[in-house]
Design an enzyme around this catalytic site. Structure first.
Site, PDB file in Angstrom:
ATOM      1  N   SER A 157       0.853  -1.187   0.000  1.00 28.00           N
ATOM      2  CA  SER A 157       0.000   0.000   0.000  1.00 28.00           C
ATOM      3  C   SER A 157       0.895   1.245   0.000  1.00 28.00           C
ATOM      4  O   SER A 157       1.806   1.354   0.820  1.00 28.00           O
ATOM      5  CB  SER A 157      -0.882  -0.017   1.246  1.00 28.00           C
ATOM      6  OG  SER A 157      -1.601   1.163   1.313  1.00 28.00           O
ATOM      7  N   GLY A 158       0.652   2.128  -0.934  1.00 27.93           N
ATOM      8  CA  GLY A 158       1.440   3.358  -1.026  1.00 27.93           C
ATOM      9  C   GLY A 158       2.675   3.221  -1.904  1.00 27.93           C
ATOM     10  O   GLY A 158       3.455   4.162  -2.033  1.00 27.93           O
ATOM     11  N   THR A 173      -1.641   2.646  -8.006  1.00 25.88           N
ATOM     12  CA  THR A 173      -2.717   3.389  -8.670  1.00 25.88           C
ATOM     13  C   THR A 173      -2.135   4.432  -9.620  1.00 25.88           C
ATOM     14  O   THR A 173      -2.628   4.607 -10.739  1.00 25.88           O
ATOM     15  CB  THR A 173      -3.622   4.050  -7.609  1.00 25.88           C
ATOM     16  OG1 THR A 173      -4.062   3.025  -6.720  1.00 25.88           O
ATOM     17  CG2 THR A 173      -4.811   4.724  -8.216  1.00 25.88           C
ATOM     18  N   SER A 196      -5.177   5.913  -0.487  1.00 32.81           N
ATOM     19  CA  SER A 196      -5.093   4.446  -0.556  1.00 32.81           C
ATOM     20  C   SER A 196      -6.372   3.856  -1.162  1.00 32.81           C
ATOM     21  O   SER A 196      -7.491   4.226  -0.784  1.00 32.81           O
ATOM     22  CB  SER A 196      -4.880   3.901   0.856  1.00 32.81           C
ATOM     23  OG  SER A 196      -4.754   2.514   0.787  1.00 32.81           O
ATOM     24  N   SER A 197      -6.161   2.958  -2.132  1.00 34.22           N
ATOM     25  CA  SER A 197      -7.327   2.299  -2.751  1.00 34.22           C
ATOM     26  C   SER A 197      -7.863   1.285  -1.741  1.00 34.22           C
ATOM     27  O   SER A 197      -7.138   0.381  -1.333  1.00 34.22           O
ATOM     28  CB  SER A 197      -6.917   1.568  -4.016  1.00 34.22           C
ATOM     29  OG  SER A 197      -6.076   2.383  -4.787  1.00 34.22           O
ATOM     30  N   GLY A 234      -2.604  -3.316  -1.999  1.00 32.57           N
ATOM     31  CA  GLY A 234      -1.309  -3.977  -1.770  1.00 32.57           C
ATOM     32  C   GLY A 234      -1.308  -4.804  -0.495  1.00 32.57           C
ATOM     33  O   GLY A 234      -2.228  -4.744   0.323  1.00 32.57           O
TER      34      GLY A 234
HETATM   35  N1  LIG Z   1       5.221   7.969 -10.247  1.00 30.99           N
HETATM   36  C1  LIG Z   1       4.909   8.757  -9.253  1.00 30.99           C
HETATM   37  N2  LIG Z   1       5.252  10.043  -9.302  1.00 30.99           N
HETATM   38  C2  LIG Z   1       4.940  10.867  -8.305  1.00 30.99           C
HETATM   39  N3  LIG Z   1       4.305  10.480  -7.199  1.00 30.99           N
HETATM   40  C3  LIG Z   1       3.940   9.203  -7.086  1.00 30.99           C
HETATM   41  C4  LIG Z   1       4.209   8.268  -8.118  1.00 30.99           C
HETATM   42  N4  LIG Z   1       3.737   7.084  -7.724  1.00 30.99           N
HETATM   43  C5  LIG Z   1       3.168   7.275  -6.505  1.00 30.99           C
HETATM   44  N5  LIG Z   1       3.283   8.532  -6.141  1.00 30.99           N
HETATM   45  C6  LIG Z   1       2.804   9.116  -4.870  1.00 30.99           C
HETATM   46  O1  LIG Z   1       2.561   8.083  -3.970  1.00 30.99           O
HETATM   47  C7  LIG Z   1       1.239   8.126  -3.491  1.00 30.99           C
HETATM   48  C8  LIG Z   1       0.714   6.725  -3.338  1.00 30.99           C
HETATM   49  O2  LIG Z   1       0.609   6.125  -4.556  1.00 30.99           O
HETATM   50  P1  LIG Z   1      -0.593   5.163  -4.911  1.00 30.99           P
HETATM   51  O3  LIG Z   1      -1.850   5.697  -4.410  1.00 30.99           O
HETATM   52  O4  LIG Z   1      -0.478   4.882  -6.317  1.00 30.99           O
HETATM   53  O5  LIG Z   1      -0.220   3.901  -4.062  1.00 30.99           O
HETATM   54  P2  LIG Z   1      -0.896   2.496  -4.104  1.00 30.99           P
HETATM   55  O6  LIG Z   1       0.166   1.508  -4.385  1.00 30.99           O
HETATM   56  O7  LIG Z   1      -2.028   2.525  -5.036  1.00 30.99           O
HETATM   57  O8  LIG Z   1      -1.404   2.296  -2.655  1.00 30.99           O
HETATM   58  P3  LIG Z   1      -2.681   1.531  -2.145  1.00 30.99           P
HETATM   59  O9  LIG Z   1      -2.420   0.091  -2.224  1.00 30.99           O
HETATM   60  O10 LIG Z   1      -2.837   2.000  -0.776  1.00 30.99           O
HETATM   61  O11 LIG Z   1      -3.785   1.971  -3.005  1.00 30.99           O
HETATM   62  C9  LIG Z   1       0.486   8.891  -4.519  1.00 30.99           C
HETATM   63  O12 LIG Z   1      -0.606   9.582  -3.943  1.00 30.99           O
HETATM   64  C10 LIG Z   1       1.528   9.855  -5.041  1.00 30.99           C
HETATM   65  O13 LIG Z   1       1.563  10.983  -4.230  1.00 30.99           O
HETATM   66 MG   LIG Z   2      -4.001   2.424  -4.922  1.00 31.21          MG
END
Ligand SMILES: Nc1ncnc2c1ncn2[C@@H]1O[C@H](COP(=O)(O)OP(=O)(O)OP(=O)(O)O)[C@@H](O)[C@H]1O
Ligand SMILES: [Mg+2]
Length: 1023
Positions: A103-104, A108, A156-157, A383
């Site tokens: 997660s994070g 997404t 977080s999704s 995640g």
């Molecule tokens: N390629 C990127 N460039 C800039 N910031 C990023 C990038 N990838 C992720 N982030 C930052 O990290 C944060 C978390 O990313 P994201 O929401 O995609 O995580 P996740 O893997 O989907 O988590 P979860 O499992 O909780 O949904 C985003 O809100 C963003 O601020």
């Molecule tokens: Mg996500």
């Protein structure tokens, strides 16, 4: 090739030296510090969350990556998306992009980057753009309703999402299907410290206009709502108000009607308001504790919004109806039970609303059946989670991640190694951790944890989370991946972290301890029937549609499937779906726990790289081959690169492949020939092949174009030639026809002349005497005269003895016959009457006719036709003046007419001369005139031969052969009769004349008196 040159660390971990955990981490860190967040392991992309916006995205980079192959530029998510999209479009292979990580870690964000890349490079057009917009706009809506701030990730999704984007044969998007997995609905009623509820609640309160809030009966302050964590209402860097506007417009773009948007917001508001329903203890008369609603105004408002009687709603919240065989028993719920019922209702309303939104989006983006589609699936699922207190939700989330890891192992590590063995490729086995046994522990149909949970939920008797844990302890006491206080005690292990109500599973990503409390309830996911029935009765259309089971007609005693069973089956469907597609992996890594840019925690990353199996991945990749394909499809794709196999190959597939790669002189180390497949070691070689193929295709396309153009021009030329031949044939034919017509007309003319001449009598040439048409009475004895004259001069026989008359006969006869027979060319004037001759002739004729000659004695030299005309006119005028009836006079008349005709017969020569240019057009007239003159001549000549006797009493006269001669015939008859009479008178003696005169006198006297004779004279009269 930037793979090695100027790169930070190594861009592909396959090239890492030495290959060990430390160097791998160091390489990732080094690159991360240089803002190089992407690294390859072959075709697997590792993405380390930068937690900052890097200038490596956008149209410029998209344009760059779409034109290059995978290894030509620095590692990038666009390069992976490009490979997947091109493989889908050009090789017709369905793709899936598996984005995994904690997660994070950035899953997404990665999925959005992939979608934006594909949207930018795929087809364009009004329809396609609207589909793209709808697909892209589904993200903000789903994130608003399905994402929340957690301690790990501000966005977080809280649900799993798998999106199938569907393309047509050209690679233009047609639509898609979104599948959502298990929304974390417990978040609706309760959040951990430092976390928030779903974004939409905050967005609605912050972003809605005052009117809207009023209509929804909401307050703007988040602290007014029990379900919203009062401590964390704002998230840094997140503007709830503007996000609300974005969600509203995204819903409109997707196709939600204004009414639908309003209803969605109403239901969302209802959930918030339900949380504020306060329940208080109430005691029944029998002493059993019951519950009631403390704030009557709140429930009143909810009832109004739902379109329900608030009492009915209160009853449904605070009591429960149990159905027995005979009757319905209503039991009052105590406060705790009523609160549970209220929260269950709120969670159910929200999760069903979320499902409804997903279905509504699917309705908008769905593709019509019948269309052949290619599919690219993008999986962004929650995640792997290890929290302090892990419950049922973490259990199913981690189970899903375990399954995804299994897909990865099966498709990259296990399957790959097994395939080498199957194909007989020399191979040193690489060890990897297979998580099949963990998956089995959870999902086994009879002996899995989920099966046990279901069994406990369905089992009659006393069922609790403790009985469930006892069952697990009993069943998995010897399982290597299962631990609990009981199993530890049995093995005499002491672990203070393990609670009595907990069990631990050794996941691929680490050990996770789950608290069993709430497992049974959450798995049952029961909503009291009273609540679903009352919701169904609501007049709010959307709310009512969310609870179809509340309809008494549809009420069934059958238990709905448990949450665990539902999740398991949907994961099974997902796995099946993923196995059917070509996988593309994005392994997301979280560099630190604080969502801080530039921080790289080696320990945290080490854990992730270990459980993601990156090192094993590199080992298998290094030892193995990057690409393999069956001989036949390989040959089909690349046979155009060899002259031996293109355009036709009659040998076996493998021989064909050997021929192709042999001719391309590829390094033997790069290739391995299996039993059914060819293996290519490095992607470079594959890209080299692809490049050669691309160039060759261009060559072949040029060849096809060339051949086609040649064929088209040749066909066109042939057609033109054929047409030209046809046109010239017609033209020549037409010309010949015209010429023939001219010749025919000319020959007819000549024929007519010749026939005319024949009718007149055949001339024997210039030296022969005229025959036939020259009447004997006209040339009585001129033959000798003519011969003499002809011997002297052909051009102009001189006048003089043997007498004018003979001379005239000879001259005219000679001249006419010569002209008619054509032996004298009048035009050349080799025969002409000199002016003297003409004058003499005229005088002679005039004397014959008994009148003076009007022709001057000195005539200018005329052409023969004019001379004859002048002669004719002179003679005729004299004759008309005198009209002396005599036989010789009549003969002269005939001669005159003959001459007249003769002058006409000569006329064509003159006409030809004068009117040469009009001659053709006048041919018909000339012929008609000729024919007319011919019949005139025939008529006159025939009349001469058939003249009746000279007896004056004979009044017979031959009839005119043609009507047109009738008047002339009568004239001639009169002339002849007068002539006969004159002749008769001339013959009478004087006495006979006297007698006849007396007779005439007597007849005049007795005219008309004959009838009166018998009365006057008694005596008979004898004449
Ligand atoms: N390629 C990127 N460039 C800039 N910031 C990023 C990038 N990838 C992720 N982030 C930052 O990290 C944060 C978390 O990313 P994201 O929401 O995609 O995580 P996740 O893997 O989907 O988590 P979860 O499992 O909780 O949904 C985003 O809100 C963003 O601020
Ligand atoms: Mg996500």
């Amino acid at each position: 090739m930037t793979l090695l040159e100027g790169s930070v660390g190594v861009e592909d971990l396959v090239l890492l030296e030495p290959l060990e955990q430390g160097s791998l981490l160091k390489n990732l860190q080094q690159r991360y510090e240089h803002k190089e967040i992407y690294t390859y392991i072959g075709n697997v992309l590792i993405s380390v969350n930068p937690y900052q916006q890097l200038p490596i995205y956008g149209p410029e980079f998209i344009a760059k990556y779409r034109d290059y192959t995978f290894y030509e530029l620095q590692p990038h998510i666009y390069a992976l998306a490009n490979v997947a999209y091109q493989s889908l479009r050009d090789r017709d292979r369905d793709q899936c992009i598996l984005i995994t990580g904690e997660s994070g870690a950035g899953k997404t964000e990665a999925s959005k980057l992939v979608m934006s890349y594909v949207a930018a490079v795929c087809g364009k057009g009004e329809q396609v753009n609207s589909v793209k917009e709808q697909l892209l706009q589904s993200n903000p809506v789903l994130e608003a309703f399905g994402n929340a701030k957690t301690i790990r990730n501000n966005n977080s999704s809280r649900f799993g999402k798998y999106m199938d984007i569907e393309f047509d044969f050209k690679g233009s998007p047609l639509g898609g299907v979104i599948t959502n997995y298990l929304l974390e609905k417990s978040r609706v009623v309760k959040q951990l410290e430092g976390e928030r509820n779903f974004h939409i609640f905050y967005q609605l309160l912050a972003g809605a206009e005052a009117d809207l809030l009023k209509a929804l009966k909401l307050e703007r302050e988040t602290r007014c709502y029990v379900y919203l964590n009062r401590k964390v209402s704002r998230v840094d860097g997140m503007d709830d108000a503007s996000n609300f506007k974005a969600v509203q417009s995204a819903m409109a773009v997707i196709g939600f009607s204004e009414e639908e948007i309003q209803q969605v917001l109403e239901v969302t508001a209802l959930v918030l308001k339900l949380g504020n329903v306060e329940l208080a203890d109430e005691f029944q008369a029998n002493g059993v504790s019951a519950s009631g609603i403390r704030d009557g105004r709140g429930i009143q408002e909810i009832g109004e919004m739902m379109g329900l009687n608030s009492e009915e709603l209160e009853k449904a919240l605070c009591s429960r109806t149990m159905k027995t065989a005979k009757e319905n028993v209503v039991t009052a719920l105590n406060v705790v039970q009523a609160q549970y019922a209220r929260d269950a209702l709120a969670k159910n309303i929200y999760s069903r609303l979320f499902n409804w939104i997903v279905n509504r989006i699917n309705e908008s983006i769905k593709v019509g059946t019948g269309e052949k589609k290619k599919v690219m699936g993008v999986l962004d699922i929650y995640g792997f989670e290890i929290l302090e207190d892990n419950s049922f939700e973490q259990f199913v989330i981690n189970y899903c991640n375990e399954k995804l890891q299994q897909v990865f192992i099966e498709m990259t590590l296990k399957e790959e190694q097994e395939e080498y063995e199957r194909e007989g490729i020399p191979w040193t086995k690489v060890d990897y951790s297979d998580n099949g046994v963990i998956c089995n522990l959870i999902e086994h149909n009879q002996r899995g944890i989920l099966a046990m949970l279901d069994e406990e939920c369905l089992r009659p008797g006393v069922v609790s989370d403790t009985t469930f844990l006892a069952k697990l302890n009993h069943l998995f006491s010897k399982h290597t991946h299962y631990e609990s206080k009981v199993t530890q005690n049995a093995q005499r292990q002491y672990d203070h972290t393990m609670g009595l109500s907990s069990f631990r599973i050794c996941h691929y990503a680490g050990k996770v301890t789950y608290n069993v409390n709430g497992f049974i309830d959450k798995n049952n996911d029961l909503l009291f029937r009273d609540l679903s029935q009352v919701m169904w009765k609501a007049r709010h259309p959307l709310l009512q549609s969310l609870f179809p089971e509340g309809d008494p007609k549809q009420a069934s005693l059958k238990r709905p499937p448990t949450a665990g069973a539902q999740f398991k089956s949907s994961v099974a469907i997902l796995m099946k779906n993923l196995y059917s597609k070509n996988p593309n992996y994005i392994r997301c890594i979280k560099p630190n726990e604080h969502q801080q840019r530039g921080q790289f925690s080696s320990e945290l990353v080490a854990i992730q790289t270990r459980y993601l199996g990156l090192l094993e991945n590199v080992r298998v990749r290094r030892a193995g081959y990057a690409y393999r394909q069956g001989y036949r499809p390989f040959l089909e794709r690349y046979r155009l690169l060899s002259r031996s196999t293109w355009p036709r190959w009659n040998g076996g597939d493998r021989e064909g492949v050997e021929k192709v790669v042999g001719e391309l002189s590829l390094s033997s180390e790069e290739l391995a020939f299996g039993k059914t497949k060819i293996f290519i070691r490095s992607p470079k070689t594959l890209f080299h092949l692809e490049e050669r193929r691309r160039l060759r295709l261009q060559q072949l396309a040029t060849l096809i174009q060339k051949t086609y153009r040649g064929w088209r021009c040749r066909t066109h030329y042939r057609l033109m030639r054929k047409s030209q031949i046809l046109i010239s044939a017609w033209f020549r034919g037409n010309m010949q026809k015209k010429r023939y017509g001219k010749i025919k007309a000319s020959s007819l003319l000549i024929q007519a002349f010749v026939r005319g001449w024949k009718v007149m009598g055949k001339g024997g040439g210039a030296s022969s005497p005229p025959m036939g048409p020259c009447p004997t009475w006209f040339l009585p004895d001129c033959a000798s005269c003519w011969e003499e004259r002809a011997a002297e001069s052909e051009s102009c026989p001189p006048p003089g003895p043997p007498g004018v008359r003979g001379h005239v006969h000879v001259c005219v006869g000679f001249w006419v016959c010569r002209c008619v027979s054509g032996s004298v060319d009048a035009r050349r004037g080799d025969v002409c009457l000199c002016p003297g001759c003409v004058s003499d002739l005229a005088t002679e004729f005039c004397l014959l006719l008994g009148g003076p000659c009007s022709l001057p004695t000195r005539l200018p030299l005329l052409s023969p036709s004019r001379t004859v005309s002048a002669l004719y006119l002179t003679v005729f005028s004299v004759w008309v003046r005198n009209r002396t009836p005599s036989r010789s006079g009549f003969g002269l008349l005939c001669l005159t007419v003959y001459l007249y005709v003769g002058s006409f017969l000569v006329c064509p020569c003159q006409a030809r001369k004068d009117y040469r240019k009009y001659f053709r057009s006048g041919a018909a007239l000339t012929l008609a005139n000729f024919i007319y003159k011919s019949i005139t001549r025939k008529f006159l000549l025939g009349l001469k031969d058939n003249l009746p006797s000279t007896n004056i009493l004979d009044k017979t006269w031959p009839a005119a052969p043609y009507k047109c001669f009738h008047t002339a015939n009568q004239e001639l008859r009169q002339l002849f009769y007068r002539w006969k009479c004159k002749k008769f008178r001339d013959r009478l003696s004087l006495k006979q004349v006297e007698n006849l005169r007396e007779k005439l006198c007597a007849s005049e006297l007795f005219k008309d008196k004959k009838a009166s004779y018998p009365q006057r004279l008694r005596l008979e009269f004898f004449s």
